[in-house]
Scaffold this motif. Structure first.
Motif, PDB file in Angstrom:
ATOM      1  N   HIS A  78       0.830  -1.194   0.000  1.00  0.00           N
ATOM      2  CA  HIS A  78       0.000   0.000   0.000  1.00  0.00           C
ATOM      3  C   HIS A  78       0.864   1.242   0.000  1.00  0.00           C
ATOM      4  O   HIS A  78       2.069   1.179   0.238  1.00  0.00           O
ATOM      5  CB  HIS A  78      -0.913   0.041   1.238  1.00  0.00           C
ATOM      6  CG  HIS A  78      -1.897  -1.080   1.283  1.00  0.00           C
ATOM      7  ND1 HIS A  78      -2.943  -1.175   0.406  1.00  0.00           N
ATOM      8  CD2 HIS A  78      -1.976  -2.162   2.090  1.00  0.00           C
ATOM      9  CE1 HIS A  78      -3.635  -2.280   0.683  1.00  0.00           C
ATOM     10  NE2 HIS A  78      -3.065  -2.895   1.689  1.00  0.00           N
ATOM     11  N   CYS A 103      -4.224   5.907  -1.171  1.00  0.00           N
ATOM     12  CA  CYS A 103      -3.224   4.868  -1.382  1.00  0.00           C
ATOM     13  C   CYS A 103      -2.653   5.034  -2.787  1.00  0.00           C
ATOM     14  O   CYS A 103      -3.391   5.059  -3.765  1.00  0.00           O
ATOM     15  CB  CYS A 103      -3.862   3.483  -1.221  1.00  0.00           C
ATOM     16  SG  CYS A 103      -2.734   2.124  -1.610  1.00  0.00           S
ATOM     17  N   TRP A 117      -0.072   3.066  -4.076  1.00  0.00           N
ATOM     18  CA  TRP A 117       0.464   1.828  -4.676  1.00  0.00           C
ATOM     19  C   TRP A 117      -0.729   0.947  -5.040  1.00  0.00           C
ATOM     20  O   TRP A 117      -1.504   0.581  -4.167  1.00  0.00           O
ATOM     21  CB  TRP A 117       1.400   1.096  -3.696  1.00  0.00           C
ATOM     22  CG  TRP A 117       2.796   1.665  -3.678  1.00  0.00           C
ATOM     23  CD1 TRP A 117       3.247   2.703  -2.907  1.00  0.00           C
ATOM     24  CD2 TRP A 117       3.914   1.233  -4.463  1.00  0.00           C
ATOM     25  NE1 TRP A 117       4.575   2.942  -3.166  1.00  0.00           N
ATOM     26  CE2 TRP A 117       5.015   2.053  -4.117  1.00  0.00           C
ATOM     27  CE3 TRP A 117       4.098   0.230  -5.424  1.00  0.00           C
ATOM     28  CZ2 TRP A 117       6.273   1.904  -4.700  1.00  0.00           C
ATOM     29  CZ3 TRP A 117       5.357   0.085  -5.995  1.00  0.00           C
ATOM     30  CH2 TRP A 117       6.423   0.928  -5.633  1.00  0.00           C
ATOM     31  N   PHE A 118      -0.823   0.611  -6.290  1.00  0.00           N
ATOM     32  CA  PHE A 118      -2.014  -0.115  -6.767  1.00  0.00           C
ATOM     33  C   PHE A 118      -2.116  -1.478  -6.093  1.00  0.00           C
ATOM     34  O   PHE A 118      -1.258  -2.323  -6.272  1.00  0.00           O
ATOM     35  CB  PHE A 118      -1.975  -0.273  -8.288  1.00  0.00           C
ATOM     36  CG  PHE A 118      -3.347  -0.255  -8.885  1.00  0.00           C
ATOM     37  CD1 PHE A 118      -4.237  -1.292  -8.635  1.00  0.00           C
ATOM     38  CD2 PHE A 118      -3.771   0.818  -9.661  1.00  0.00           C
ATOM     39  CE1 PHE A 118      -5.525  -1.270  -9.164  1.00  0.00           C
ATOM     40  CE2 PHE A 118      -5.052   0.840 -10.196  1.00  0.00           C
ATOM     41  CZ  PHE A 118      -5.927  -0.195  -9.951  1.00  0.00           C
ATOM     42  N   CYS A 119      -3.184  -1.682  -5.299  1.00  0.00           N
ATOM     43  CA  CYS A 119      -3.215  -2.833  -4.412  1.00  0.00           C
ATOM     44  C   CYS A 119      -4.439  -3.715  -4.601  1.00  0.00           C
ATOM     45  O   CYS A 119      -4.497  -4.827  -4.086  1.00  0.00           O
ATOM     46  CB  CYS A 119      -3.179  -2.344  -2.967  1.00  0.00           C
ATOM     47  SG  CYS A 119      -4.496  -1.177  -2.585  1.00  0.00           S
ATOM     48  N   HIS A 148      -8.661  -0.016  -5.367  1.00  0.00           N
ATOM     49  CA  HIS A 148      -7.519   0.812  -4.940  1.00  0.00           C
ATOM     50  C   HIS A 148      -7.853   2.304  -4.974  1.00  0.00           C
ATOM     51  O   HIS A 148      -7.479   3.056  -4.073  1.00  0.00           O
ATOM     52  CB  HIS A 148      -6.329   0.471  -5.849  1.00  0.00           C
ATOM     53  CG  HIS A 148      -5.291   1.513  -5.997  1.00  0.00           C
ATOM     54  ND1 HIS A 148      -4.305   1.720  -5.056  1.00  0.00           N
ATOM     55  CD2 HIS A 148      -5.038   2.405  -6.995  1.00  0.00           C
ATOM     56  CE1 HIS A 148      -3.497   2.686  -5.464  1.00  0.00           C
ATOM     57  NE2 HIS A 148      -3.921   3.123  -6.632  1.00  0.00           N
ATOM     58  N   MET A 189      -9.448   3.488  -1.897  1.00  0.00           N
ATOM     59  CA  MET A 189      -8.679   3.436  -0.647  1.00  0.00           C
ATOM     60  C   MET A 189      -8.170   4.844  -0.340  1.00  0.00           C
ATOM     61  O   MET A 189      -7.176   5.300  -0.870  1.00  0.00           O
ATOM     62  CB  MET A 189      -7.521   2.437  -0.786  1.00  0.00           C
ATOM     63  CG  MET A 189      -6.764   2.225   0.524  1.00  0.00           C
ATOM     64  SD  MET A 189      -5.739   0.751   0.484  1.00  0.00           S
ATOM     65  CE  MET A 189      -4.860   0.946   2.033  1.00  0.00           C
TER      66      MET A 189
END
Ligand code: CUK
Ligand code: CUA
Ligand code: CA
Length: 632
Positions: free
Chosen positions: A577, A612, A614-616, A620, A623
């Motif tokens: 993340h 967020c 960072w592609f999670c 995403h 987030m």
């Protein structure tokens, strides 16, 4: 193996006009060097070898989904970072920020990185040259990678289990840490690093004369990262390497003249390589035979001419690279302004230090003529050396034993092959070459100029890191690899020699200070989502599980100093993340089971979104959360 005469007999000589691609060097400088050396123009053309070339012996194609055989760690030069590549594919796997600032990982922004870089964050730049991997008994042990920062006189350590920088040490009393190598045997106790430029002592403006100036050879303790000792030398220091007994290190000096001007640095036909006797230095430190300089408490020893701690071996002319052969027998100094390399027999150094030799040059067992501008040498573990020729834009493969025979007067040709590279190579590096395991499979040549090899990208060009198959009799160029400024050097390690973690351990020391702060606040990082006020300091603790933060809204007051701690509760590999506070210069990475923290001032009232980065997860984008800052 064919003799050079056989190879050149039916080969057209390269006409002098075919030097257009070498116009980088001023014609005058070329003529000067060539004239000084008297080196003939006979070189082997690429075409003649193409005719002789066999099919590739190594397979350099790594298909999608397949893994590389080697890790390569590249310095990032004045980008300040370290890059991780897969070899032979030359695919870039990762970047490790070190002497720079990185918005993806938050290096230079997070508290964890500032613990390493210094919270004043004085230097945002760096110039990394020499990445080297810690060793046990002359073999890479995969624990640490060390690298120098020439720009700000620092040495950094990277933990290879998580591929993050965990320590940076500034070397006191010197300017510009350049050459760096590690003690190989019995293990990497010391990181040896050369300070290049002479400075006056004290350097406080009272005396700026050259007479009171000197530079020093430095040793950093690999575990504590504290400076163990410094040794004053004559002249200056360029590159360095260590032997396979643990007794000696050796450094080149290009400025024996102690000149300030360019012409002055080229005045002497010979400069020198200086050998350091590590046992004697350690003994002198133990005996208290040292002084200190300024505020620093580091033991400083005098290793200038006449000292028992060093020996000065004259070598021609402005030498640059210094490379130990993997059989442990030789230090090889690369001539740069001389077309030669100087082969120094390490087993004669005991006699040199004992005073049993008439002349320091008695330790030289060969001085082969290789071509114009030898900079760095690497080895295949089969007795051959590979030297970059900067001015000739070539790599020359030569046989060390034959060069020694030739030096003894035997009629033997030690040159095995010359291969054009593109263009102006600096370092080269063969797989596992700095260890006993040198396997002679791959050679990476780091060419400083790419000129016409790639699509043009404006006046600033990439460099060209070329991959050469050296597994057979002849070198074979198999790949061009454009790189951004400016890898000086790289190191290739077998993939089984590196063991990385898939996710963080919760007790990883990398974020220990966050864990301690949470303990003081009575917060359980793994489950609590809490806001703790401490005067005008506010600590916001939140968890993250894809695709949600544990805290989606928190309130602070205008002017508060806010620290956000995010603890990633995902245990699935690759679910990293991020935390980015919009319009606050805040951005960081939180990998699985990691805690990251960042501190900033909430100086503007109103609503401020965080998200967020960072592609999670499929959600995403969702987030996110809000920081609400109340007007003071
Ligand atoms: S130095 Cu750059 S090409 Cu800093 Cu290793 Cu020789
Ligand atoms: Cu979490 Cu994107
Ligand atoms: Ca010189």
């Amino acid at each position: 193996m064919k003799k050079r005469d056989d190879l050149t007999k039916d080969m057209p000589a390269i006409p002098a006009t075919d030097l257009s691609r070498r116009r980088f060097m001023g014609a005058a400088a070329m003529a000067g060097v060539a004239g000084a050396t008297g080196l003939g123009a006979a070189v082997m053309s690429r075409e003649s070898f193409a005719a002789a070339a066999e099919a590739a012996r190594n397979n350099f194609i790594v298909h999608p989904g397949e893994l590389d055989e080697y890790y390569g760690f590249w310095s990032g030069g004045h980008s300040g970072e370290v890059r991780v590549l897969g070899v032979p594919s030359m695919r870039e796997l990762m970047r490790i920020p070190v002497f720079n600032v990185d918005s993806a990982t938050g290096w230079g922004i997070t508290n964890e990185s500032k613990d390493v870089l210094g919270h004043d964050n004085t230097f945002l730049n760096g110039d990394s040259h020499h990445p080297h991997i810690s060793m046990t008994d002359g073999r890479y042990d995969g624990k640490y990678l060390f690298i120098n920062d020439k720009a700000n006189s620092r040495v950094a350590r990277i933990r290879l289990d998580i591929m993050k920088c965990d320590k940076i040490t500034t070397i006191p009393n010197v300017q510009a840490i350049h050459g760096l190598r590690l003690q190989k045997v019995p293990k990497t106790k010391y990181v040896f690093c050369n300070a290049e430029y002479v400075i006056p002592h004290p350097n406080d403006g009272t005396d700026t004369s050259l007479e009171s100036s000197f530079t020093m050879f430095n040793a950093v303790d690999a575990e504590t990262m504290e400076v163990a000792f410094q040794v004053i030398v004559d002249g200056n220091l360029d590159n360095t390497d260590a032997d396979y007994t643990g007794k000696y290190a050796c450094s080149t000096c290009y400025n024996s003249e102690k000149a300030l001007d360019l012409a002055g640095t080229m005045r002497n036909d010979r400069d020198w390589a200086v050998v350091f006797n590590i046992e004697r230095i350690e003994q002198a430190v133990k005996n208290g035979n040292f002084k200190t300089l300024g505020d620093s408490r580091v033991p400083v020893l005098d290793g200038r001419e006449g000292s028992e701690l060093t020996r000065y071996i004259p070598v021609p002319k402005n030498p640059h690279g210094l490379n130990t052969s993997p059989d442990g027998k030789y230090f090889i100094a690369n001539g740069k302004l001389s077309p030669t390399c100087t082969v120094i027999a390490i087993d004669k150094l005991d006699d040199l230090f004992a005073g049993n030799l008439k002349d320091a040059r008695d330790v030289v067992v060969a001085e082969p003529e290789l071509g114009l501008g030898p900079l760095h040498t690497t080895y295949d573990g089969r007795g051959n050396a590979y030297t970059t020729l900067f001015i000739d834009s070539q790599v020359v493969k030569w046989n060390v034993a034959d060069a020694i025979k030739h030096y003894d007067g035997e009629e033997v040709n030690y040159i095995r092959q010359k291969l054009d590279v593109h263009y102006q190579p600096g370092h080269n590096h063969a797989s596992l070459t700095e260890s006993r395991d040198a396997d002679g499979k791959w050679l990476v040549v780091l060419s400083k100029f790419s000129k016409d090899r790639f699509l043009p990208v404006g006046p600033l060009h990439p460099e060209n890191d070329q991959l050469i198959d050296i597994s057979g009799e002849e070198m074979k160029l198999v790949h061009d690899g454009p790189t951004f400024a400016e890898p000086h050097d790289c190191i290739l390690v077998r993939r089984d020699q590196i063991k990385t973690k898939k996710i963080y351990d919760r007790d990883d020391p990398y974020f220990a200070s966050a864990v301690e702060q949470a303990k003081r606040d009575g917060v359980t990082l793994e489950s609590d989502n809490k806001v703790i006020r401490d005067g005008n300091k506010v600590r916001v603790y939140m968890t993250s599980v894809a695709p949600m933060y544990g805290t989606t809204e928190f309130k602070v007051k205008q002017g508060d100093e806010v620290t956000v701690y995010v603890s990633n509760q995902d245990t699935i590999e690759d679910v990293t993340h991020g935390f980015c506070m919009v319009n606050h210069g805040v951005s960081m990475e939180i990998s699985p089971q990691q805690t990251s923290s960042v501190t900033f001032v909430a100086d503007r009232p109103g609503v401020h979104w965080y998200y967020c980065n960072w592609f999670c997860h499929a959600l995403h984008m969702e987030m996110r959360g809000r920081m609400i800052v109340e007007k003071a």
